[in-house]
Design a protein around this motif. Structure first.
Motif, PDB file in Angstrom:
ATOM      1  N   ILE A  11       0.864  -1.180   0.000  1.00 10.16           N
ATOM      2  CA  ILE A  11       0.000   0.000   0.000  1.00 10.16           C
ATOM      3  C   ILE A  11       0.896   1.224   0.000  1.00 10.16           C
ATOM      4  O   ILE A  11       1.909   1.268   0.698  1.00 10.16           O
ATOM      5  CB  ILE A  11      -0.921   0.023   1.244  1.00 10.16           C
ATOM      6  CG1 ILE A  11      -1.971  -1.084   1.145  1.00 10.16           C
ATOM      7  CG2 ILE A  11      -1.586   1.389   1.408  1.00 10.16           C
ATOM      8  CD1 ILE A  11      -2.869  -1.191   2.373  1.00 10.16           C
ATOM      9  N   LYS A  12       0.516   2.229  -0.777  1.00 11.78           N
ATOM     10  CA  LYS A  12       1.229   3.509  -0.751  1.00 11.78           C
ATOM     11  C   LYS A  12       0.418   4.467   0.107  1.00 11.78           C
ATOM     12  O   LYS A  12      -0.789   4.626  -0.091  1.00 11.78           O
ATOM     13  CB  LYS A  12       1.397   4.079  -2.158  1.00 11.78           C
ATOM     14  CG  LYS A  12       2.317   5.303  -2.185  1.00 11.78           C
ATOM     15  CD  LYS A  12       2.325   5.985  -3.522  1.00 11.78           C
ATOM     16  CE  LYS A  12       3.172   5.259  -4.522  1.00 11.78           C
ATOM     17  NZ  LYS A  12       3.251   6.007  -5.805  1.00 11.78           N
ATOM     18  N   GLN A  13       1.105   5.086   1.066  1.00 14.06           N
ATOM     19  CA  GLN A  13       0.445   6.025   1.974  1.00 14.06           C
ATOM     20  C   GLN A  13       1.083   7.393   1.870  1.00 14.06           C
ATOM     21  O   GLN A  13       2.289   7.521   1.714  1.00 14.06           O
ATOM     22  CB  GLN A  13       0.534   5.536   3.421  1.00 14.06           C
ATOM     23  CG  GLN A  13      -0.118   6.505   4.397  1.00 14.06           C
ATOM     24  CD  GLN A  13      -0.106   6.030   5.828  1.00 14.06           C
ATOM     25  OE1 GLN A  13      -0.310   4.860   6.096  1.00 14.06           O
ATOM     26  NE2 GLN A  13       0.142   6.938   6.754  1.00 14.06           N
ATOM     27  N   GLY A  65       5.052  -2.276   2.828  1.00  8.38           N
ATOM     28  CA  GLY A  65       4.973  -3.670   2.392  1.00  8.38           C
ATOM     29  C   GLY A  65       4.623  -4.617   3.519  1.00  8.38           C
ATOM     30  O   GLY A  65       4.365  -4.214   4.649  1.00  8.38           O
ATOM     31  N   ASP A  66       4.640  -5.902   3.177  1.00 11.40           N
ATOM     32  CA  ASP A  66       4.300  -6.957   4.133  1.00 11.40           C
ATOM     33  C   ASP A  66       2.969  -6.668   4.812  1.00 11.40           C
ATOM     34  O   ASP A  66       2.832  -6.771   6.030  1.00 11.40           O
ATOM     35  CB  ASP A  66       5.401  -7.144   5.178  1.00 11.40           C
ATOM     36  CG  ASP A  66       6.658  -7.728   4.584  1.00 11.40           C
ATOM     37  OD1 ASP A  66       6.544  -8.529   3.638  1.00 11.40           O
ATOM     38  OD2 ASP A  66       7.752  -7.383   5.049  1.00 11.40           O
ATOM     39  N   MET A  85      -1.222  -2.366  -4.447  1.00 15.39           N
ATOM     40  CA  MET A  85      -0.963  -3.339  -5.507  1.00 15.39           C
ATOM     41  C   MET A  85      -0.600  -4.679  -4.904  1.00 15.39           C
ATOM     42  O   MET A  85      -0.254  -4.784  -3.730  1.00 15.39           O
ATOM     43  CB  MET A  85       0.132  -2.873  -6.453  1.00 15.39           C
ATOM     44  CG  MET A  85       1.507  -2.759  -5.837  1.00 15.39           C
ATOM     45  SD  MET A  85       2.793  -2.583  -7.077  1.00 15.39           S
ATOM     46  CE  MET A  85       2.990  -4.268  -7.571  1.00 15.39           C
ATOM     47  N   TYR A  86      -0.740  -5.690  -5.719  1.00 12.85           N
ATOM     48  CA  TYR A  86      -0.260  -7.026  -5.405  1.00 12.85           C
ATOM     49  C   TYR A  86      -0.061  -7.750  -6.721  1.00 12.85           C
ATOM     50  O   TYR A  86      -0.433  -7.243  -7.784  1.00 12.85           O
ATOM     51  CB  TYR A  86      -1.224  -7.781  -4.472  1.00 12.85           C
ATOM     52  CG  TYR A  86      -2.590  -8.070  -5.053  1.00 12.85           C
ATOM     53  CD1 TYR A  86      -2.851  -9.266  -5.728  1.00 12.85           C
ATOM     54  CD2 TYR A  86      -3.626  -7.158  -4.923  1.00 12.85           C
ATOM     55  CE1 TYR A  86      -4.104  -9.528  -6.257  1.00 12.85           C
ATOM     56  CE2 TYR A  86      -4.884  -7.420  -5.451  1.00 12.85           C
ATOM     57  CZ  TYR A  86      -5.118  -8.604  -6.109  1.00 12.85           C
ATOM     58  OH  TYR A  86      -6.363  -8.864  -6.641  1.00 12.85           O
ATOM     59  N   VAL A 121       0.746  -7.568 -12.167  1.00 17.93           N
ATOM     60  CA  VAL A 121       0.411  -6.480 -11.261  1.00 17.93           C
ATOM     61  C   VAL A 121      -1.091  -6.231 -11.278  1.00 17.93           C
ATOM     62  O   VAL A 121      -1.696  -6.077 -12.340  1.00 17.93           O
ATOM     63  CB  VAL A 121       1.162  -5.190 -11.655  1.00 17.93           C
ATOM     64  CG1 VAL A 121       0.698  -4.010 -10.807  1.00 17.93           C
ATOM     65  CG2 VAL A 121       2.665  -5.388 -11.537  1.00 17.93           C
ATOM     66  N   VAL A 122      -1.680  -6.188 -10.091  1.00 13.88           N
ATOM     67  CA  VAL A 122      -3.061  -5.766  -9.906  1.00 13.88           C
ATOM     68  C   VAL A 122      -2.996  -4.480  -9.088  1.00 13.88           C
ATOM     69  O   VAL A 122      -2.268  -4.415  -8.096  1.00 13.88           O
ATOM     70  CB  VAL A 122      -3.895  -6.834  -9.175  1.00 13.88           C
ATOM     71  CG1 VAL A 122      -5.329  -6.356  -8.959  1.00 13.88           C
ATOM     72  CG2 VAL A 122      -3.870  -8.156  -9.928  1.00 13.88           C
TER      73      VAL A 122
END
Length: 167
Positions: free
Chosen positions: A74-76, A90-91, A130-131, A137-138
């Protein structure tokens, strides 16, 4: 954890984090470059809206335990002098309906977090997610904005260097 952090480090060759309010690139010795994006960039802002509006897709994928899904990030957005910095976490784990993870980029502009910090993601400040689904990439809405601005040759190089496959 190490595998995920290595993935994120390689993934972010072009877009490690974004600082609102400027357009230049910050080059860092031994670290991926940081591309600064104007805070009124319509495509980037729409990408962040799309990410926020689809966070349930990310949450459902994370909760699914599907073995084809991996590298959840996730980007925060974090406060920084003169604006904000968007940093990958991450993680990712879902704990009591909160996302928790590890700061996966070395911040450039913010002092709110540092590389390796374990944090609870502020849902109001999510700017991307994303994952991988079977290697593709989604999500990755903000990465796609940067990637789409590259020439076909640059896109191929970016994808090859980072092992990215886009649907």
């Amino acid at each position: 954890m190490t595998k995920s952090l290595l993935f994120i480090a390689s993934l972010l060759f072009i877009l490690t984090s974004c600082k609102e309010g400027s357009v230049d690139k910050t080059e860092r010795s031994g670290e991926p470059d940081v591309y600064n994006v104007e805070d009124d960039n319509a495509k980037m802002n729409q990408a962040m809206v799309n990410a926020k509006n689809s966070i349930d897709e990310f949450k459902n994928a994370l909760a699914s335990d599907n073995p084809s899904f991996e590298y959840f990030t996730i980007k925060q957005k974090f406060n920084a002098d003169g604006g904000a910095e968007h940093i990958w976490v991450g993680d990712i784990q879902l704990i009591d309906n909160d996302f928790m993870g590890i700061v996966a980029n070395e911040p450039v502009y913010t002092s709110e977090v540092k590389l390796g910090d374990t944090i609870t993601v502020n849902s109001a400040n999510i700017s991307d997610w994303m994952y991988y689904d079977d290697g593709e990439v989604v999500g990755g809405y903000t990465i796609r904005v940067i990637r789409d601005a590259l020439s076909p040759e640059e896109q191929a190089q970016f994808d090859a260097e980072n092992g990215l496959l886009f649907k």
